[in-house]
Write a protein that holds these residues in place. Sequence first.
Motif, PDB file in Angstrom:
ATOM      1  N   ASP A 123      48.039  30.079  44.100  1.00 37.27           N
ATOM      2  CA  ASP A 123      47.061  30.752  44.942  1.00 37.27           C
ATOM      3  C   ASP A 123      45.650  30.215  44.723  1.00 37.27           C
ATOM      4  N   TYR A 124      45.446  29.482  43.632  1.00 38.35           N
ATOM      5  CA  TYR A 124      44.122  28.944  43.332  1.00 38.35           C
ATOM      6  C   TYR A 124      43.816  27.856  44.364  1.00 38.35           C
TER       7      TYR A 124
ATOM      8  N   VAL B  29      41.294  34.588  37.341  1.00 38.30           N
ATOM      9  CA  VAL B  29      40.512  35.781  37.660  1.00 38.30           C
ATOM     10  C   VAL B  29      41.424  36.971  37.987  1.00 38.30           C
ATOM     11  N   LYS B  30      42.559  36.675  38.600  1.00 34.69           N
ATOM     12  CA  LYS B  30      43.496  37.765  38.942  1.00 34.69           C
ATOM     13  C   LYS B  30      43.976  38.471  37.671  1.00 34.69           C
TER      14      LYS B  30
ATOM     15  N   ASP C 144      38.131  39.147  43.805  1.00 42.88           N
ATOM     16  CA  ASP C 144      38.568  37.770  43.523  1.00 42.88           C
ATOM     17  C   ASP C 144      38.297  36.825  44.689  1.00 42.88           C
TER      18      ASP C 144
ATOM     19  N   SER D 200      30.943  40.362  41.229  1.00 43.30           N
ATOM     20  CA  SER D 200      31.425  39.063  41.719  1.00 43.30           C
ATOM     21  C   SER D 200      31.774  38.208  40.496  1.00 43.30           C
ATOM     22  N   ALA D 201      32.592  37.190  40.709  1.00 41.66           N
ATOM     23  CA  ALA D 201      32.994  36.320  39.589  1.00 41.66           C
ATOM     24  C   ALA D 201      31.760  35.680  38.942  1.00 41.66           C
TER      25      ALA D 201
ATOM     26  N   ARG E 162      35.199  36.895  46.084  1.00 42.51           N
ATOM     27  CA  ARG E 162      33.742  36.769  46.136  1.00 42.51           C
ATOM     28  C   ARG E 162      33.254  35.528  45.392  1.00 42.51           C
TER      29      ARG E 162
ATOM     30  N   LEU F 297      41.151  40.552  36.231  1.00 43.33           N
ATOM     31  CA  LEU F 297      40.909  41.747  37.061  1.00 43.33           C
ATOM     32  C   LEU F 297      42.015  42.770  36.864  1.00 43.33           C
TER      33      LEU F 297
ATOM     34  N   ARG G 182      41.557  30.159  53.661  1.00 42.61           N
ATOM     35  CA  ARG G 182      42.439  31.271  53.269  1.00 42.61           C
ATOM     36  C   ARG G 182      42.171  32.437  54.212  1.00 42.61           C
TER      37      ARG G 182
ATOM     38  N   TYR H 220      51.085  33.949  50.314  1.00 36.04           N
ATOM     39  CA  TYR H 220      51.973  34.950  49.713  1.00 36.04           C
ATOM     40  C   TYR H 220      51.808  36.297  50.400  1.00 36.04           C
TER      41      TYR H 220
END
Lengths: 294, 164
Positions: free
Chosen positions: A208-209, B67-68, A166, B115-116, A168, B71, A97, A262
């Motif tokens: 996007d994952y 996660v988006k 997101d 961090s996640a 990290r 957040l 990515r 995107y």
Amino acid sequence: MRDDLDIEIAELYPQRPGDDAALAALREKLFAPRKRRRDWTGAVAAAAVVVLITGIAVFFRLPDHVLPLAPAPSLTEAADRLDAIPEPSGPYRHVTRRVWTGRTVELGANRWYTYAEEFLVEYWVPAAAGQQVGFSNRATGGVRWIGGTEPESVLANRPAPELPPDLRGYCPLTPCEMPAVTAEELENARNNPARPHEVFDGAWSRLDYPFTTNKEQAKVYRLLALVPAARYTGEWIELDSVLDGGRLRLKVDPVSGRFLGYERLVPTPSRLPSDTVLDSVEITVEAADKMPSG
Amino acid sequence: MFAELFDDHAGQLRGYLARRVGAHVADDLVSETFLTAMRVHESYDAERGSVVGWLYGIATNLLRGHVKRELRLLRAAERYGIDMVTAEALETVVVARIDAQSHLRRLAGELARLSADDRDLLLLTALAGLSTHDAAIAIGMNPATARSRLHRLRQKLKGAQVDA
């Protein structure tokens, strides 16, 4: 023992009401014995689908130079093409990515500037379950001027790069799957056109994952095809709605149907021109024999 | 066996996931967690930790795909000083009046910047009530590393509480 921090966390994330009926229905769906279908028409229909899919797969596995394909005229066609592409074969899927993230620096007294910085995030996803996923992320040092009240030379004094939260984290162990598109979601997309951003948001997160497969992405395209407010332009899937502080558009390879990434454009109104791209992500997926060491 | 596992843990797991990303997403995630667990049950190694850590590990992997969303809700909570339920409501309805809470604003900001892995470790222990060992298994971390990391993390967040 709970302390003040635990109490504050519980306050920030309040309890949601339990839903025993939903859990009971889920239990039934997961564990009830399946009934066998005796209807022979079902078997004939399934055979017909197999023949059709095999035909499509053979067609699309031909080398590109033998049979150039025209752009997919619709999102469902793009989904069909994506469905027919085999997943990269090999012990690992290497997902890259390339991320450009927009950042605005406010200098006070109506002085500001916006720029984008580049990050490279890579994942090596083992095909087998229960295996460690390889991950690396770094700022490349790439920087792109977007706009502002200052001269471009101000970039020499820009803040140190900061990796977005997101990017990290990552899924540490396989399998790393997103929830599949459900019948309820399809029903909701079809019947609730007043809330398209909810469907678009879920679709974007899945696409996007980095661990979503071609087949799952194709299902997401079909979900988006049901949303009247989502437009497919042959290259982009767009929605006239603000998500995550900007207007999102999802990039699709018009020929293969692959999801390419995107862009997030500035919301309107904005201090920047309305077609300014703030963030962008380019995704590539390929097979890999091994993970890099160290 | 999986039906028993479901009876023992599904309610609590759904509660935890709903607190993080909302009830609707949580239902899908619980379903996917158990489907995945049934499919990859051979990856469970009792030597490495309890079945709870393994199950929450699958759920945490699935949660990473959202996660988006989390957040975005945390950023709204930070901006307005509200909890996650109110932040979620703001996405679809116009709220006439908001009572901003400065401690929620600060905590939401701190959590959004973690961090996640750190956020999962903290919330698996503080919200889901997992032991540090099980939380470490869930996020694929060495339990000893997780213990010291969680300690530092909590100290840092408590320091921010005092500074505020």
